[in-house]
Design a protein around this motif. Structure first.
Motif, PDB file in Angstrom:
ATOM      1  N   UNK A 101     -19.849 -74.703  64.479  1.00  0.00           N
ATOM      2  CA  UNK A 101     -18.258 -74.077  64.127  1.00  0.00           C
ATOM      3  C   UNK A 101     -17.180 -74.318  65.217  1.00  0.00           C
ATOM      4  N   UNK A 102     -15.941 -74.385  64.656  1.00  0.00           N
ATOM      5  CA  UNK A 102     -14.787 -74.666  65.759  1.00  0.00           C
ATOM      6  C   UNK A 102     -14.096 -73.338  65.447  1.00  0.00           C
ATOM      7  N   UNK A 131     -13.898 -76.463  55.117  1.00  0.00           N
ATOM      8  CA  UNK A 131     -12.738 -76.156  55.658  1.00  0.00           C
ATOM      9  C   UNK A 131     -12.407 -74.548  55.816  1.00  0.00           C
ATOM     10  N   UNK A 132     -13.090 -73.798  54.998  1.00  0.00           N
ATOM     11  CA  UNK A 132     -13.161 -72.320  54.908  1.00  0.00           C
ATOM     12  C   UNK A 132     -13.287 -71.850  56.322  1.00  0.00           C
ATOM     13  N   UNK A 133     -14.539 -72.261  56.853  1.00  0.00           N
ATOM     14  CA  UNK A 133     -15.085 -71.353  58.023  1.00  0.00           C
ATOM     15  C   UNK A 133     -14.931 -72.376  59.123  1.00  0.00           C
ATOM     16  N   UNK A 172      -6.209 -76.145  66.651  1.00  0.00           N
ATOM     17  CA  UNK A 172      -6.982 -77.049  66.257  1.00  0.00           C
ATOM     18  C   UNK A 172      -8.148 -76.494  65.390  1.00  0.00           C
ATOM     19  N   UNK A 173      -8.556 -77.203  64.386  1.00  0.00           N
ATOM     20  CA  UNK A 173      -9.283 -76.850  63.397  1.00  0.00           C
ATOM     21  C   UNK A 173     -10.575 -78.077  63.163  1.00  0.00           C
ATOM     22  N   UNK A 174     -11.559 -77.634  62.081  1.00  0.00           N
ATOM     23  CA  UNK A 174     -12.465 -78.927  62.017  1.00  0.00           C
ATOM     24  C   UNK A 174     -11.750 -80.017  61.098  1.00  0.00           C
ATOM     25  N   UNK A 184      -9.831 -78.791  49.505  1.00  0.00           N
ATOM     26  CA  UNK A 184     -10.914 -78.161  49.032  1.00  0.00           C
ATOM     27  C   UNK A 184     -12.015 -77.403  50.170  1.00  0.00           C
ATOM     28  N   UNK A 185     -12.771 -76.573  49.556  1.00  0.00           N
ATOM     29  CA  UNK A 185     -13.615 -75.694  50.829  1.00  0.00           C
ATOM     30  C   UNK A 185     -14.653 -76.668  51.469  1.00  0.00           C
ATOM     31  N   UNK A 186     -15.270 -77.587  50.638  1.00  0.00           N
ATOM     32  CA  UNK A 186     -16.138 -78.609  51.415  1.00  0.00           C
ATOM     33  C   UNK A 186     -15.749 -79.939  50.845  1.00  0.00           C
ATOM     34  N   UNK A 187     -15.856 -80.778  52.078  1.00  0.00           N
ATOM     35  CA  UNK A 187     -15.649 -82.445  52.008  1.00  0.00           C
ATOM     36  C   UNK A 187     -17.103 -83.088  52.120  1.00  0.00           C
TER      37      UNK A 187
END
Length: 377
Positions: free
Chosen positions: A133-134, A298-300, A213-215, A353-356
């Protein structure tokens, strides 16, 4: 007479020792690190409790513990207002963004290991993915190559054509840190962070302080390098440290069950260098290269990577673009381009989207079995 003679002799020895010390002080003796010695056994230095003189004092005195709850709530509210109105460098004109090349080195991110979860490919193969987790990453400072050469952390072996970026993770209460530690974050305009690290970047990947900075800094299918401290097991024997079988447990072998056995031959004087012996196990920095990213939440801000990331769960992991040249050539052949210098939400018109997922990864909402009517056949 004998006593006077000994007294004179002692004074002469004292003079010679003081002269030797004065002479040795003028002689240049380069300090060698234990990793730089040649021909000698490399021994780990003893851990020192005292920090380096150039490190900033991080923890603040415990005066805030004696504040009442009402005053504590007032100070927390004042701190929130202070950081809301703090001038941020992102409000200025944005920096120039360049194109990615095979020699570009971008900044990395700081993540936290949170466990392992199984995933399945489309052909039915089951494998494990490491979840990282970032957490709340921001760019704290950027140093150009000219500024980086004058900094304290620059070493002679570093390239002079490369700069540095300081990244912080996990914002914390400002009352837990000293004033000197707070001054490190004034340039970025962000609250103090629990963890700081440094990444080498090329000038074409310079990034503005205060940038989050994110995932999404990476893409699905990219290869990254992960570095962290391994699990510290303390002082261990050869059976646990190197996997020795140990001695036999038959009659007559007393106190030999976990011994290493013979250490040298009869004709040899001493032991060979590098002989496997009991010692400190773990607690060292390790790098695992070429880890693939299979999925991004992308949500968490969670990365689903291949296993092999060093360190225990809930430890900090440094994640950055791989240095493997073959992996970079593979990205060039597949026409894959990374986000320069990082991912910005404004560059995407549609909502993420929530998941890629990776193209080879099976999604649980896909159909696994298809049925046909008898009339169709």
């Amino acid at each position: 007479m004998a006593a006077k003679g000994l007294l004179k002799l002692g004074n002469a020895l004292l003079l010679t020792n003081s002269a030797y010390i004065e002479h040795s002080a003028n002689v240049f003796r380069p300090l060698l690190c234990y990793q730089q010695t040649r021909g000698k056994r490399r021994m780990k230095p003893r851990a020192k409790n005292e920090p380096c003189p150039w490190l900033v004092k991080k923890r603040a005195p415990a005066h805030f513990n004696f504040v009442t709850e009402e005053n504590r709530a007032f100070l927390d509210e004042a701190a929130r207002d202070h950081y809301k109105n703090l001038p941020s460098p992102l409000r200025d004109e944005p920096w120039q963004r360049n194109e990615w090349t095979i020699n570009t080195r971008r900044t990395g991110v700081l993540g936290v290991k949170i466990g392992v979860i199984p995933q399945w490919k489309k052909d039915g193969t089951r494998f494990l993915c490491q979840l990282i987790q970032i957490v709340d990453n921001h760019v704290i400072r950027y140093s150009s190559p000219e500024e980086f050469q004058k900094s304290v952390g620059f070493l002679p072996g570093y390239s002079k054509d490369i700069g540095a970026v300081v990244v912080g993770a996990l914002s914390d209460s400002p009352w837990n840190y000293s004033k000197a530690y707070h001054n490190l974050f004034t340039e970025a305009g962000v609250p103090p962070k629990r963890k700081l690290t440094r990444f080498f970047v090329t000038p074409d990947a310079a990034i503005q302080p205060g940038t989050p900075l994110s995932a999404m800094h990476f893409k699905v299918g990219d290869y990254v390098d992960c570095s962290a401290k391994t699990i510290n097991h303390g002082f261990q024997g050869v059976m646990k440290r190197f996997g020795f079988a140990g001695g036999p447990s038959t009659h007559g072998n007393t106190k030999f069950h976990r011994r290493p056995g013979s250490l040298s031959t009869g004709k040899q004087r001493g032991m060979f260098k590098g002989t496997k012996m009991p010692g400190i196990m773990g607690g060292d920095w390790r790098i695992t290269k070429g880890i693939k990213i299979w999925r991004i939440n992308t949500k968490y801000n969670i990365l689903y990577t291949s296993t092999g990331v060093p360190g225990p769960n809930h430890c900090y992991v440094r994640i950055y673009d791989t240095a493997n040249f073959n992996r970079k050539e593979e990205m060039v052949k597949n026409c894959r381009r990374v986000s320069m210098p990082t991912f910005y939400p404004d560059d995407v018109e549609e909502e993420l989207p929530e998941d890629i997922f990776h193209e080879d990864l099976f999604q649980m909402n896909d159909n696994t079995i298809t049925f046909k009517d008898d009339d169709e056949s």
